[in-house]
Design a protein around this motif. Structure first.
Motif, PDB file in Angstrom:
ATOM      1  N   GLN A 247       0.826  -1.197   0.000  1.00  0.00           N
ATOM      2  CA  GLN A 247       0.000   0.000   0.000  1.00  0.00           C
ATOM      3  C   GLN A 247       0.865   1.255   0.000  1.00  0.00           C
ATOM      4  O   GLN A 247       0.559   2.240  -0.696  1.00  0.00           O
ATOM      5  N   LEU A 248       1.953   1.221   0.784  1.00  0.00           N
ATOM      6  CA  LEU A 248       2.857   2.367   0.819  1.00  0.00           C
ATOM      7  C   LEU A 248       3.481   2.606  -0.554  1.00  0.00           C
ATOM      8  O   LEU A 248       3.591   3.746  -1.019  1.00  0.00           O
ATOM      9  N   LEU A 249       3.888   1.517  -1.212  1.00  0.00           N
ATOM     10  CA  LEU A 249       4.475   1.660  -2.544  1.00  0.00           C
ATOM     11  C   LEU A 249       3.459   2.245  -3.529  1.00  0.00           C
ATOM     12  O   LEU A 249       3.792   3.134  -4.331  1.00  0.00           O
ATOM     13  N   ALA A 250       2.226   1.749  -3.447  1.00  0.00           N
ATOM     14  CA  ALA A 250       1.198   2.277  -4.339  1.00  0.00           C
ATOM     15  C   ALA A 250       0.910   3.748  -4.048  1.00  0.00           C
ATOM     16  O   ALA A 250       0.783   4.573  -4.969  1.00  0.00           O
ATOM     17  N   ASP A 251       0.836   4.088  -2.734  1.00  0.00           N
ATOM     18  CA  ASP A 251       0.562   5.484  -2.377  1.00  0.00           C
ATOM     19  C   ASP A 251       1.700   6.407  -2.795  1.00  0.00           C
ATOM     20  O   ASP A 251       1.473   7.499  -3.321  1.00  0.00           O
ATOM     21  N   VAL A 252       2.934   5.975  -2.524  1.00  0.00           N
ATOM     22  CA  VAL A 252       4.082   6.801  -2.892  1.00  0.00           C
ATOM     23  C   VAL A 252       4.143   6.976  -4.406  1.00  0.00           C
ATOM     24  O   VAL A 252       4.414   8.082  -4.918  1.00  0.00           O
ATOM     25  N   SER A 253       3.891   5.884  -5.134  1.00  0.00           N
ATOM     26  CA  SER A 253       3.911   5.979  -6.591  1.00  0.00           C
ATOM     27  C   SER A 253       2.874   6.977  -7.086  1.00  0.00           C
ATOM     28  O   SER A 253       3.145   7.794  -7.979  1.00  0.00           O
ATOM     29  N   HIS A 254       1.691   6.926  -6.461  1.00  0.00           N
ATOM     30  CA  HIS A 254       0.639   7.853  -6.871  1.00  0.00           C
ATOM     31  C   HIS A 254       1.008   9.294  -6.533  1.00  0.00           C
ATOM     32  O   HIS A 254       0.833  10.217  -7.361  1.00  0.00           O
ATOM     33  N   GLU A 255       1.511   9.489  -5.306  1.00  0.00           N
ATOM     34  CA  GLU A 255       1.849  10.851  -4.880  1.00  0.00           C
ATOM     35  C   GLU A 255       3.021  11.417  -5.676  1.00  0.00           C
ATOM     36  O   GLU A 255       3.085  12.629  -5.925  1.00  0.00           O
ATOM     37  N   LEU A 256       3.978  10.580  -6.050  1.00  0.00           N
ATOM     38  CA  LEU A 256       5.107  11.053  -6.859  1.00  0.00           C
ATOM     39  C   LEU A 256       4.685  11.340  -8.290  1.00  0.00           C
ATOM     40  O   LEU A 256       5.262  12.210  -8.966  1.00  0.00           O
TER      41      LEU A 256
END
Length: 465
Positions: A247-256
């Motif tokens: 989830q963190l990877l998905a969120d970071v990818s989205h935010e970046l």
């Protein structure tokens, strides 16, 4: 494994067969003792029986020799083979004759000695033997000697095969029944333990063995269940951590992706030579690119800080932090921003200290103050207060008069990348409150929120002593 091999390899059946084997061995030993005891009778009754037999054989032998002096002594003795006691004839010269076979030397010596004692007038009442003299026409020919010893086959024949076999079979049947009653529950519990281990090995984390009883099997079952509980908890923890990482990877990818897309779009626009742009437009585009780069830098820094705090990779450097000094630094940093936003920034006047990592504590409270100023409308107030706890710790509160949080928002407000209102949180990264909670938990404390929609919120950071 075939059914027969599995049966032979079963510990339960091996124990049961071992018990039956021990019982059979015990019965055999007991039978040998009984036969040995019965084959050597003792007492007055045995002596009277031997003496009567000796007199009977002596009378038959005397009658046969009177009728025919050349009669076979062995043939006369053979008439009494149906009697279990051994019968011998000892001549006056000391020669010993048996009923069917030659008499061994030690046995012959013993028989001759008994005959000699009887001829000498010594009557052995202490031994259950029978001795009778044989006289032919008034002349002594010898003695008939009957020993108390009987062969084992004779004893067995007297007892009979059916009683012996019935007793043996009854004992084995009773032993088998007792063994079944004793081992059947244990066998079922072992099967249940085996089934639980098999299901656990196949991935069923709820598989548990019954813990009934207080024997070794129940202790093994309890140890298995404790291991299964620990394994299930470990797998659950690892699964949860993997879900968090994904989830963190998905969120970071989205935010970046958002700032990078914005930066790339404006840069491509600026690189288009055939597109006429005024200096004002060019400056505005460059300002947007700069803002997105700053936001991207802040996002990456927040992600790294959060990862370090949650992984415990960055230890705390605790020291005595005066609350008053902390208020001063926060006032210097956020006073101008609060004034520009039309928000009044208020500090209480605490006269105590807190034992914490000064940098991390200031980072946590700064995140709370920044959020409070951003969500408080013009004319509102953001108040900071510190409270000494009875346990020796300190609780720092940051209160605002903003829009407040719903119950659903309060439950999720500390989650990564959670934003109460995305349209109003454009400048935030969504990690500030997650960092606040991580810093509080690293100190052994907690971060909490109390809020009423329409009446503001109070965020608290508790630092234990």
């Amino acid at each position: 494994m075939s059914r027969s091999r599995a049966w032979l390899g079963s510990l339960y059946w091996r124990i049961a067969l071992a018990c039956l084997g021990l019982l059979a061995a015990g019965l055999l030993i007991q039978m040998v003792v009984v036969v040995a005891t019965l084959s050597r009778p003792s007492g007055l009754r045995a002596r009277v029986t031997a003496q009567l037999l000796a007199k009977t054989v002596a009378a038959d032998l005397q009658e046969a020799l009177e009728f025919d002096p050349a009669a076979s002594v062995r043939a006369v003795l053979a008439r009494h083979l149906d009697n279990p006691l051994p019968v011998y004839f000892v001549t006056v010269e000391g020669n010993v004759t048996g009923a069917d076979v030659d008499v061994p030397g030690p046995e012959a010596g013993r028989v001759a000695a008994l005959a000699a004692e009887h001829a000498g007038g010594l009557d052995r009442t202490d031994l259950p033997v029978g001795v009778a003299a044989v006289e032919v026409l008034g002349q002594p020919e010898g003695h008939v000697v009957v020993l108390p010893r009987r062969p084992g086959w004779a004893v067995l024949r007297e007892l009979g095969p059916w009683p012996l076999g019935g007793a043996a079979l009854s004992a084995i049947a009773i032993a088998a029944l007792l063994a079944w009653l004793a081992f059947a529950p244990a066998h079922r519990r072992l099967q249940a333990l085996e089934g639980a281990a098999t299901r656990l090995g196949q991935g069923d984390l709820t598989a548990r063995a019954p813990e009934d009883g207080a024997d070794e099997i129940s202790r093994v079952s309890r140890a298995f269940n404790q291991t299964a509980d620990a394994l299930a908890a470990q797998i659950q923890r690892v699964t949860s951590e993997q879900d968090v990482r994904r989830q963190l990877l998905a969120d970071v990818s989205h935010e970046l992706h958002t700032p990078l897309t914005t930066i790339r779009g404006y840069i491509e626009t600026l690189r288009m030579t055939d597109l006429p742009l005024s200096e004002a437009d060019r400056a505005r585009y460059l300002a947007i690119v700069d803002d997105e780069a700053v936001r991207l830098e802040r996002l990456i820094g927040d992600v790294l800080d959060l990862a370090k705090m949650e992984a415990g990779g960055q230890g705390l450097k605790k020291e005595v932090v005066p609350i008053e000094a902390l208020w001063t630094r926060l006032s210097d940093r956020y006073g101008p921003a609060a004034t520009a936003a039309g928000v009044r920034l208020v500090f209480d006047a605490p006269m105590f200290d807190v034992d914490a990592d000064a940098g991390r504590l200031e980072q946590a409270i700064s995140n709370l103050v920044g959020n409070a100023i951003r969500f408080t409308p013009v004319g509102g107030e953001v108040a900071l207060s510190a409270h000494a706890l009875l346990t020796g710790g300190v609780r720092i509160d940051v209160s605002d008069t903003g829009v407040g949080l719903s119950a659903e928002d309060q439950a999720r407000v500390f989650d990564r990348f959670y934003k109460q209102d995305a349209s109003r949180s454009r400048t935030g990264t969504g990690l500030g409150l997650s960092i606040v909670r991580a810093i509080a938990e690293a100190h052994g404390g907690e971060a909490t929120v109390r809020s009423t929609p329409g009446h503001g919120s109070t965020f608290s950071v508790t630092i234990p002593a």
